[in-house]
Design a protein around this motif. Structure first.
Motif, PDB file in Angstrom:
ATOM      1  N   LEU A   1       0.847  -1.200   0.000  1.00  0.00           N
ATOM      2  CA  LEU A   1       0.000   0.000   0.000  1.00  0.00           C
ATOM      3  C   LEU A   1       0.880   1.245   0.000  1.00  0.00           C
ATOM      4  CD1 LEU A   1      -2.795   1.346   0.243  1.00  0.00           C
ATOM      5  CD2 LEU A   1      -2.588   1.135   2.719  1.00  0.00           C
TER       6      LEU A   1
ATOM      7  N   ILE B   1       1.103   4.174  -2.785  1.00  0.00           N
ATOM      8  CA  ILE B   1       0.895   5.584  -2.429  1.00  0.00           C
ATOM      9  C   ILE B   1       2.052   6.423  -2.964  1.00  0.00           C
ATOM     10  CG2 ILE B   1       0.892   7.221  -0.498  1.00  0.00           C
ATOM     11  CD1 ILE B   1      -0.799   5.221   1.063  1.00  0.00           C
TER      12      ILE B   1
ATOM     13  N   PHE C   1       1.692   6.871  -6.702  1.00  0.00           N
ATOM     14  CA  PHE C   1       0.660   7.820  -7.120  1.00  0.00           C
ATOM     15  C   PHE C   1       0.995   9.246  -6.707  1.00  0.00           C
ATOM     16  CE2 PHE C   1      -2.733   5.835  -9.427  1.00  0.00           C
ATOM     17  CZ  PHE C   1      -2.466   4.489  -9.259  1.00  0.00           C
ATOM     18  N   ILE C   2       1.770   9.395  -5.646  1.00  0.00           N
ATOM     19  CA  ILE C   2       2.298  10.736  -5.348  1.00  0.00           C
ATOM     20  C   ILE C   2       3.188  11.182  -6.508  1.00  0.00           C
ATOM     21  CG2 ILE C   2       3.866  12.054  -3.867  1.00  0.00           C
ATOM     22  CD1 ILE C   2       2.860  10.439  -1.501  1.00  0.00           C
TER      23      ILE C   2
ATOM     24  N   LEU D   1       2.932  10.215  -9.618  1.00  0.00           N
ATOM     25  CA  LEU D   1       2.059  10.551 -10.741  1.00  0.00           C
ATOM     26  C   LEU D   1       1.449  11.940 -10.554  1.00  0.00           C
ATOM     27  CD1 LEU D   1       0.167   7.187 -11.432  1.00  0.00           C
ATOM     28  CD2 LEU D   1       1.926   8.248 -12.834  1.00  0.00           C
ATOM     29  N   ALA D   2       1.057  12.243  -9.321  1.00  0.00           N
ATOM     30  CA  ALA D   2       0.477  13.563  -9.047  1.00  0.00           C
ATOM     31  C   ALA D   2       1.508  14.667  -9.309  1.00  0.00           C
ATOM     32  CB  ALA D   2      -0.020  13.629  -7.606  1.00  0.00           C
TER      33      ALA D   2
ATOM     34  N   MET E   1       1.945  15.653 -12.845  1.00  0.00           N
ATOM     35  CA  MET E   1       0.843  16.407 -13.447  1.00  0.00           C
ATOM     36  C   MET E   1       1.061  17.915 -13.343  1.00  0.00           C
ATOM     37  SD  MET E   1      -1.344  14.133 -14.565  1.00  0.00           S
ATOM     38  CE  MET E   1       0.110  13.229 -15.064  1.00  0.00           C
TER      39      MET E   1
ATOM     40  N   ARG F   1      -1.310  22.967 -15.360  1.00  0.00           N
ATOM     41  CA  ARG F   1      -2.016  22.307 -14.262  1.00  0.00           C
ATOM     42  C   ARG F   1      -1.273  22.531 -12.951  1.00  0.00           C
ATOM     43  NH1 ARG F   1      -3.171  16.532 -17.282  1.00  0.00           N
ATOM     44  NH2 ARG F   1      -0.901  16.504 -17.245  1.00  0.00           N
ATOM     45  N   PHE F   2      -2.031  22.813 -11.902  1.00  0.00           N
ATOM     46  CA  PHE F   2      -1.499  22.921 -10.537  1.00  0.00           C
ATOM     47  C   PHE F   2      -0.308  23.885 -10.442  1.00  0.00           C
ATOM     48  CE2 PHE F   2      -4.350  19.658  -9.568  1.00  0.00           C
ATOM     49  CZ  PHE F   2      -4.150  18.555 -10.386  1.00  0.00           C
TER      50      PHE F   2
ATOM     51  N   ILE G   1      -2.919  12.168   2.761  1.00  0.00           N
ATOM     52  CA  ILE G   1      -3.074  11.628   1.402  1.00  0.00           C
ATOM     53  C   ILE G   1      -4.531  11.723   0.975  1.00  0.00           C
ATOM     54  CG2 ILE G   1      -2.877   9.554  -0.047  1.00  0.00           C
ATOM     55  CD1 ILE G   1      -0.202  10.753   0.641  1.00  0.00           C
TER      56      ILE G   1
ATOM     57  N   ILE H   1      -6.770  17.297  -5.212  1.00  0.00           N
ATOM     58  CA  ILE H   1      -6.387  17.087  -6.619  1.00  0.00           C
ATOM     59  C   ILE H   1      -7.625  16.793  -7.443  1.00  0.00           C
ATOM     60  CG2 ILE H   1      -5.159  15.521  -8.184  1.00  0.00           C
ATOM     61  CD1 ILE H   1      -2.995  15.251  -6.023  1.00  0.00           C
TER      62      ILE H   1
ATOM     63  N   PRO I   1      -5.373  13.651 -13.989  1.00  0.00           N
ATOM     64  CA  PRO I   1      -5.200  14.083 -12.596  1.00  0.00           C
ATOM     65  C   PRO I   1      -6.400  13.709 -11.732  1.00  0.00           C
ATOM     66  CG  PRO I   1      -4.559  15.834 -14.078  1.00  0.00           C
ATOM     67  CD  PRO I   1      -5.170  14.766 -14.923  1.00  0.00           C
TER      68      PRO I   1
ATOM     69  N   VAL J   1      -8.288  11.076 -12.117  1.00  0.00           N
ATOM     70  CA  VAL J   1      -8.153   9.637 -11.817  1.00  0.00           C
ATOM     71  C   VAL J   1      -7.128   9.439 -10.701  1.00  0.00           C
ATOM     72  CG1 VAL J   1      -7.351   7.447 -12.761  1.00  0.00           C
ATOM     73  CG2 VAL J   1      -8.838   8.908 -14.129  1.00  0.00           C
ATOM     74  N   VAL J   2      -6.009  10.135 -10.822  1.00  0.00           N
ATOM     75  CA  VAL J   2      -4.951  10.016  -9.801  1.00  0.00           C
ATOM     76  C   VAL J   2      -5.478  10.479  -8.447  1.00  0.00           C
ATOM     77  CG1 VAL J   2      -2.701  10.906  -9.070  1.00  0.00           C
ATOM     78  CG2 VAL J   2      -3.042  10.220 -11.437  1.00  0.00           C
TER      79      VAL J   2
ATOM     80  N   ILE K   1      -7.856   7.897  -6.955  1.00  0.00           N
ATOM     81  CA  ILE K   1      -7.138   6.732  -6.436  1.00  0.00           C
ATOM     82  C   ILE K   1      -6.401   7.084  -5.150  1.00  0.00           C
ATOM     83  CG2 ILE K   1      -5.262   5.102  -6.930  1.00  0.00           C
ATOM     84  CD1 ILE K   1      -6.179   5.122  -9.841  1.00  0.00           C
ATOM     85  N   MET K   2      -5.873   8.309  -5.082  1.00  0.00           N
ATOM     86  CA  MET K   2      -5.191   8.719  -3.848  1.00  0.00           C
ATOM     87  C   MET K   2      -6.183   8.811  -2.694  1.00  0.00           C
ATOM     88  SD  MET K   2      -2.370  11.476  -5.172  1.00  0.00           S
ATOM     89  CE  MET K   2      -1.738  11.874  -3.558  1.00  0.00           C
TER      90      MET K   2
ATOM     91  N   LEU L   1      -6.580   5.238  -1.607  1.00  0.00           N
ATOM     92  CA  LEU L   1      -5.395   4.744  -0.911  1.00  0.00           C
ATOM     93  C   LEU L   1      -5.253   5.398   0.461  1.00  0.00           C
ATOM     94  CD1 LEU L   1      -2.800   4.733  -3.865  1.00  0.00           C
ATOM     95  CD2 LEU L   1      -3.882   2.750  -2.822  1.00  0.00           C
ATOM     96  N   GLY L   2      -5.527   6.718   0.506  1.00  0.00           N
ATOM     97  CA  GLY L   2      -5.457   7.420   1.778  1.00  0.00           C
ATOM     98  C   GLY L   2      -6.486   6.909   2.767  1.00  0.00           C
TER      99      GLY L   2
ATOM    100  N   ARG M   1      -7.767   3.907   2.792  1.00  0.00           N
ATOM    101  CA  ARG M   1      -7.340   2.571   3.213  1.00  0.00           C
ATOM    102  C   ARG M   1      -6.290   2.664   4.318  1.00  0.00           C
ATOM    103  NH1 ARG M   1      -7.018  -1.899   4.846  1.00  0.00           N
ATOM    104  NH2 ARG M   1      -5.875  -3.651   3.966  1.00  0.00           N
TER     105      ARG M   1
END
Lengths: 503, 172
Positions: A162, A166, A169-170, A172-173, A176, A187-188, B20, B27, B52, B54-55, B58-59, B62-63, B65
């Motif tokens: 897990l 995490i 995906f951090i 991946l974020a 972005m 973006r962002f 998270i 996000i 973004p 989708v990400v 999912i975060m 995950l957060g 969980r």
């Protein structure tokens, strides 16, 4: 092939192979200096050279850099290039256990074998492999990227996947942030010009691996490497280890070459997928993460095999298999070499020449690597307080050198703090970096795939490669989940094996 | 100080899970607010906020969980007989960490405002002065001074020269 070999035999070739490979090893070993950067810088140095010699220099730098990253990965737990992150996972614990010599030697011979294996594939099946790679469409790239994140998260944090996911995906974020590729929408960025340019990979990687390692070293009162006494390992024993792991070598070589062929993917994913394969096939998976020779061999064999693999689509399709291969491709055009589908017809001798260049570079890499193994071990004995300022200087200049933005230095420090904090809480860094690498590719291919399939995502199920990748993603998610463990332990064979039904 | 263990780790996981979760939610919200350029006749499926979003989603999962898992494992009151938290090392470690980090941060802050060589040489000198075991029995003071001088030479002078002359990088 013989003509190409004879054509390369000259003193000039020998000299160029040696200095270029050595330069590549140094570039790869220095955290923050990547193969891509080394190739880009070397391209300008080769303008005045003959085309073949120029390509020879660049390929040797490429080979040396991918291999050289294993030096810092093993000795300092800082991968010199993204392709060596998996190497650090196994090589560094080996070094701490007094097996630094063996780790460096294994990385060398594994890289040699992987590189030669890739060269053989390049020679034998380049046209066939190039055609297979054409079958990868947008969805396949999307799924391959997602699979890369999932497998890296699982492999680098097996006890707690897990946290690996995490971290991925951090990453991946983070990827972005900045202008996206299709509409150039920032973006962002929150109005910041610097953020609109995005978070670059190299500063993030150097920070997450380099600075965080320096900060972690400050938390141990006693230098971590003070008591290391490296046991020597003979060349015979190294090849003996490689022979004992021959299945791992063969599998990793094949994976590396195959992944290298897929345009845009590169050595880093190849090393992780091969590492995952080795762990899955291992009789002692619990050794992984603690100094497994199999894991180290798998990572280094595949990342070196991916290099010739990445050259295949560059030569035959004019589409690079990796970022350094993209620079190589540009250099080919500069020197009036026309890669593409017609090269096998117009200039088939050049393909053979490239094969021999890879062979020469690999041999030079092995010789230089083995000769330099012992001197490099002394780095381990240098007290940390003397190494930290030198490494910090490299960590600052490395990211800065690429774009010459002070912002990248700030990013590097920020990721150093983030990496340090996450590592304290047992989050792996490699999936985070992989997420940054793959984010752009996954994003573009998802959107492109949706458009190309006329908004019908179920189209993905009609594509065989996509189905395979989907199944691999699902398997990665399910294997290791606590529910699945309990389920598999209910199977009759498993119950008899454990005796108690406990996982 | 190494990695966190036991209850410390559970508390850290609980906090991280919430972070998270919140980050993923932010996000997702920002992604939904992104334009889809429909007014430019762009296909909505090319909207910048798709991946973004989708990400972020999912975060959030995950957060959530991680938060749930940590909540189950969290024990606010120490149970009788529960072992003490392991001693994570030298009590001076947080101070060393803070000093080291502040030195790095100061160097990064000054870079670009002063000559890089001076900044890096100063950092090397300050770092070695603080962290080298000057009172240690192993090795002489002269050797330590020589080692520090070598570090300043390498990090403050030779490395910048290498980047300038070989890799053609203009120093910040």
């Amino acid at each position: 092939m013989l003509d190409a070999f004879i054509g390369l035999l000259s003193v000039e070739t020998l000299v160029n192979v040696l200095w270029a490979t050595l330069g590549g090893i140094v570039i790869g070993a220095l955290p923050g200096l990547t193969a891509t950067m080394g190739l880009a810088l070397m391209t300008s140095l080769t303008y005045s050279m003959d085309g073949t010699q120029a390509i020879l220099v660049l390929i040797c730098v490429y080979i040396g850099a991918i291999y050289g990253g294993s030096r810092s990965a093993i000795l300092l737990n800082i991968p010199g290039t993204p392709a060596n992150a998996a190497t650090a996972v196994e090589g560094y614990p080996m070094a701490l256990a007094g097996e630094g010599y063996r780790a460096l030697g294994l990385a060398t011979v594994a890289s040699l074998v992987g590189s030669l294996f890739g060269a053989l594939c390049l020679a034998l099946i380049a046209p066939f492999l190039a055609e297979l790679a054409l079958g990868f469409g947008s969805y396949e790239y999307f799924l391959l990227g997602i699979f890369g994140i999932l497998i890296a998260g699982k492999m680098t944090s097996a006890d707690d996947p897990l946290k690996g996911w995490i971290a991925g995906f951090i990453g991946l974020a983070v990827s972005m942030v900045g202008q996206e590729a299709i509409h150039a929408y920032p973006r962002f960025s929150f109005g910041s010009v610097e953020l609109a340019g995005g978070i670059a990979l190299i500063p993030a990687m150097v920070g997450a691996f380099g600075i965080s390692e320096l900060l972690l070293s400050l938390t141990t009162a006693k230098p971590q490497l003070a008591a290391v006494a490296a046991k020597k390992a003979s060349l015979t024993s190294l090849f003996g280890d490689l022979w004992r792991s021959r299945l791992t070598v063969a599998r990793s070589g094949a994976i590396g070459t195959a992944i290298g062929i897929v345009p845009g993917v590169g050595e880093d994913i190849a090393s992780w997928i091969a590492y995952a394969g080795a762990r899955r096939a291992s009789r002692n998976p619990e050794e992984f993460g603690k100094g497994s020779r199999d894991g180290l061999i798998a990572a280094e064999t595949s990342n070196s095999a991916a290099l010739p693999g990445a050259i295949i689509p560059a030569l035959t399709l004019a589409v690079p298999g990796s970022a350094p291969a993209a620079v190589l491709l540009a250099a080919m055009f500069i020197h009036n070499i026309r890669p593409g589908p017609m090269i096998m017809i117009e200039n088939p001798g050049f393909v053979a020449t490239v094969v021999w260049i890879v062979v020469f570079g690999s041999i030079a890499m092995a010789v230089l690597g083995l000769v330099m193994t012992r001197p490099l071990l002394y780095v381990l004995r240098v007290p940390r307080e003397y190494l930290v300022p030198i490494i910090f200087s490299l960590c600052v200049l490395g990211p800065y050198a690429l774009t010459q933005r002070l912002f990248d230095i700030y990013v590097m420090l920020a990721f150093g703090v983030l990496g340090f904090t996450l590592r304290l809480m047992r989050y792996p860094m490699a999936p985070l970096i992989l997420g940054i690498i793959l984010g752009g590719m996954i994003d573009q291919n998802l959107r492109r795939g949706l458009i190309l399939t006329a908004r019908d995502p179920w189209e993905i199920l009609t594509r065989p490669i996509s189905i395979v990748l989907i199944l691999m993603c699902i398997a990665t998610l399910l294997v290791g989940m606590s529910g699945m463990k309990r389920l598999t332990n209910l199977l009759p064979g498993r119950r008899r094996a454990t005796g108690t039904g406990q996982p | 100080m190494n990695e966190l263990e036991g209850r410390q780790l559970v508390v850290a996981d609980l906090a991280t899970g919430i972070v998270i979760l919140a980050l993923g939610g932010a996000i997702l919200a920002l992604s939904i607010a992104m334009p889809d350029f429909a007014e430019r006749n762009a296909d909505p499926l090319t909207a910048p906020g798709i991946f973004p979003g989708v990400v972020g989603a999912i975060m959030v999962l995950l957060g959530a969980r991680l938060t749930l898992r940590s909540t189950r494992a969290y024990k606010p009151i120490k149970a009788p007989g529960e072992p003490e938290q392991p001693d994570n090392g030298n009590p001076a470690t947080p101070f060393r960490l803070l000093v080291g980090f502040l030195m790095m941060a100061a160097a990064v802050f000054i870079i670009g405002r002063a000559d890089f060589r001076f900044v890096m040489s100063g950092f090397c000198l300050a770092y070695c002065l603080f962290f080298v075991g000057w009172r240690s029995d192993s090795g002489s003071t002269v050797r330590r001074i020589a080692a520090v001088a070598a570090v300043i030479l390498i990090a403050g002078i030779l490395i910048p020269i290498a980047f300038e002359e070989i890799f053609l990088v203009r120093m910040p």
